[in-house]
Design an enzyme around this catalytic site. Sequence first.
Site, PDB file in Angstrom:
ATOM      1  N   LYS A 122       0.819  -1.225   0.000  1.00  0.00           N
ATOM      2  CA  LYS A 122       0.000   0.000   0.000  1.00  0.00           C
ATOM      3  C   LYS A 122       0.848   1.268   0.000  1.00  0.00           C
ATOM      4  CE  LYS A 122      -0.754   0.050   4.998  1.00  0.00           C
ATOM      5  NZ  LYS A 122      -0.033   1.250   5.368  1.00  0.00           N
ATOM      6  N   THR A 123       2.001   1.254   0.718  1.00  0.00           N
ATOM      7  CA  THR A 123       2.837   2.461   0.771  1.00  0.00           C
ATOM      8  C   THR A 123       3.358   2.792  -0.619  1.00  0.00           C
ATOM      9  OG1 THR A 123       3.472   1.783   2.993  1.00  0.00           O
ATOM     10  CG2 THR A 123       4.712   3.590   2.040  1.00  0.00           C
ATOM     11  N   ASP A 125      -3.695   7.313   4.746  1.00  0.00           N
ATOM     12  CA  ASP A 125      -3.213   5.951   4.981  1.00  0.00           C
ATOM     13  C   ASP A 125      -3.900   5.386   6.229  1.00  0.00           C
ATOM     14  OD1 ASP A 125      -1.714   3.688   4.763  1.00  0.00           O
ATOM     15  OD2 ASP A 125       0.105   4.524   5.656  1.00  0.00           O
ATOM     16  N   GLU A 126      -3.972   4.065   6.340  1.00  0.00           N
ATOM     17  CA  GLU A 126      -4.575   3.382   7.509  1.00  0.00           C
ATOM     18  C   GLU A 126      -5.963   3.955   7.813  1.00  0.00           C
ATOM     19  OE1 GLU A 126      -3.252   0.806   8.462  1.00  0.00           O
ATOM     20  OE2 GLU A 126      -1.078   0.920   8.514  1.00  0.00           O
ATOM     21  N   GLN A 156      -7.926  -5.207   9.389  1.00  0.00           N
ATOM     22  CA  GLN A 156      -6.862  -4.831  10.325  1.00  0.00           C
ATOM     23  C   GLN A 156      -7.299  -3.676  11.229  1.00  0.00           C
ATOM     24  OE1 GLN A 156      -2.640  -5.168   8.981  1.00  0.00           O
ATOM     25  NE2 GLN A 156      -3.558  -5.229   6.953  1.00  0.00           N
ATOM     26  N   ARG A 202       1.901 -11.054  10.167  1.00  0.00           N
ATOM     27  CA  ARG A 202       3.234 -10.456  10.392  1.00  0.00           C
ATOM     28  C   ARG A 202       4.319 -11.434   9.940  1.00  0.00           C
ATOM     29  NH1 ARG A 202       1.716  -6.287   9.607  1.00  0.00           N
ATOM     30  NH2 ARG A 202      -0.254  -7.330   9.305  1.00  0.00           N
TER      31      ARG A 202
END
Length: 671
Positions: A28-29, A214-215, A245, A604
């Site tokens: 995503k970044t 973002d997020e 998430q 993770r």
Amino acid sequence: MKLNPRQNEAVNYVSGPCLVLAGAGSGKTRVITNKIAYLVQECGYKARNIAAVTFTNKAAREMKERVAQTLSKQEARGLMVSTFHSLGLDIIRREYKILGLKAGFSLFDDQDQMALLKELTEKQLEGDKDLLRQLMSAISNWKNDMLSAQQVKGAAQSEQDQLFAQCYQLYQTQMKAYNALDFDDLISLPVLLLKTNQQVREHWQRKIRYLLVDEYQDTNTSQYEMVKLLVGERGRLTVVGDDDQSIYSWRGARPKNLVLLSDDYPNLRVVKLEQNYRSTSRILRAANILIANNPHVFEKKLFSEIPDGEKIKVITAKNEDHEAERVIGEMIAHRFMNRTNHKNYAILYRGNHQSRLFERALMQNRIPYKISGGTSFFARAEIKDIMAYLRLLTNQDDDNAFLRVVNTPRREIGPTTLEKLGSYANMRGKSLFEASFEMGLEQTLSGRGLDALRRFTKWIVILSENAERGDSVDAVRSLVRDINYEDWIYETSTSAKAAEMRMKNVSELYKWIVADLEGDNYDKEVKSLKEVVLRLTLRDMMERGEDDEDADQVQLMTLHASKGLEFPYVYLVGAEEGILPHQNSIDEDNIEEERRLTYVGITRAQKELTFTLCKERRQYGELFKPEPSRFLEELPHDDLDWESQKKPQSKEERMEKGQAHIANLRAMFKK
């Protein structure tokens, strides 16, 4: 690395609002940074009219660094990459007069807030710590939900609600008198202003012509309002988020903001990023099957082109001590067999209290480790001292800062002097600093106490004027020197080594201040000391627990703290009913969020994942036998390797394993 078709679609769609549903590890970044470059290089946007917001300074820094790799310095000039709270602070700093604030307002951190609430509610709450924490949390939630003290008062039902509403009113009145803001004000005040003042709203909508968030699943009510007001009806925005998430409902985050977006912007384009570049296919399959038990508005299924790899291990220990021994033992053997670094391993747990036994086992085996969320740089006493001096230097009405440093290092200004000064200041309705200069103070205070107090306040005035008129860097240097802070550190530290470390921290802070005063790559303008202190105070509030060290250490952290990170080998410990899912969530029927938290933990892991659970566990002095977590039952059985269900090894298998060990030893000695 080229963008995949879905990432490309997300980057190139700029004609309307866009929601990018980005699964764990789906890049995503890269989408955000490439989209910023696309807007500047292909769509004619100026960087100064683009803002990208996220939740932590660490994420904002990472985004800035990534943008610097895709845009030249010239192209990136003026780009706003910040946290929600930094953007709110920028709006307040420009519009403070309209908000009825005086220049040089203070920022209160949670400790300042707690001290003020304790003082204001002495009669009502009698210093009860639990009630004070509940009150502080309630005030934060009310501000996040954009509720004023009057609205809360009107809706209060129970006796405690009415009491808390009254305390909220007292707190707001006092904060206004102090010309101070807390963390939540940095969002709620700009939202209120943008909502009610058309001129201000239009100015910021002209300034920010394209917004990236973002997020997004972590936004609360006031943050979503801020996004809508900055974007306006044009809807020039891209939000990136993952409803699977969303793990911060206790902090006010509302995953339903993803749904609200499609209500508020009917022409919303939804792009799903489903290819994961992080984990093996087996780990992803397990994560998908687990999270499918939660209801979804937007369906998505992650996939990976990385082969299945090792099975997911489930280790059963006798008790919590044995669990820690087993995990560390497994880790030592795994490192020996695979010749890996300590930093490749993470131990993730549901609650901070679980870390203690793992720390002990790591120390006994002399394994370096790092706990995320330890003492933050800004929480150290020496940093709080110097920051309080700087806050006082830039805002003499900051009573909290004044009280922290007025007798640090000691200068004969004791509690009796301060009590008399406080009573006089209250009677006159002035700050402690201002009251120290008044002639009337001599009626209640005299002698050495008064002399020492006035010497101190005059010195602050002179230093403050020097900082404003001349060289701010020099003023900061003089401050540390004039108070003989180094001598004080050596006098009050437990050892010379401890004193040396503390002075190192002070030097580090000095370096930061100099760097901020002189501007960075993105912001060439020279800042005043006042601005630098405000920014550092905000950085402190946001960075509690953040750390950038890339040392070779095993990582210990809560599942909440692990979000956004990745590790080759993950141990997810305490997979039992009552721990994961947490007992509170079971009682409150909030299993869905616990499942999302487990999903975050599983995703993770890049190469291998191990769950652990205990047959017995001691809690509050009682011994009980916990049930395995329901989430283990929800995982695909064929992908799990339950140690307790294993057949004993044959003689051939044992020999084969022994030969592999010997081959490894030989390889190590050849190095």
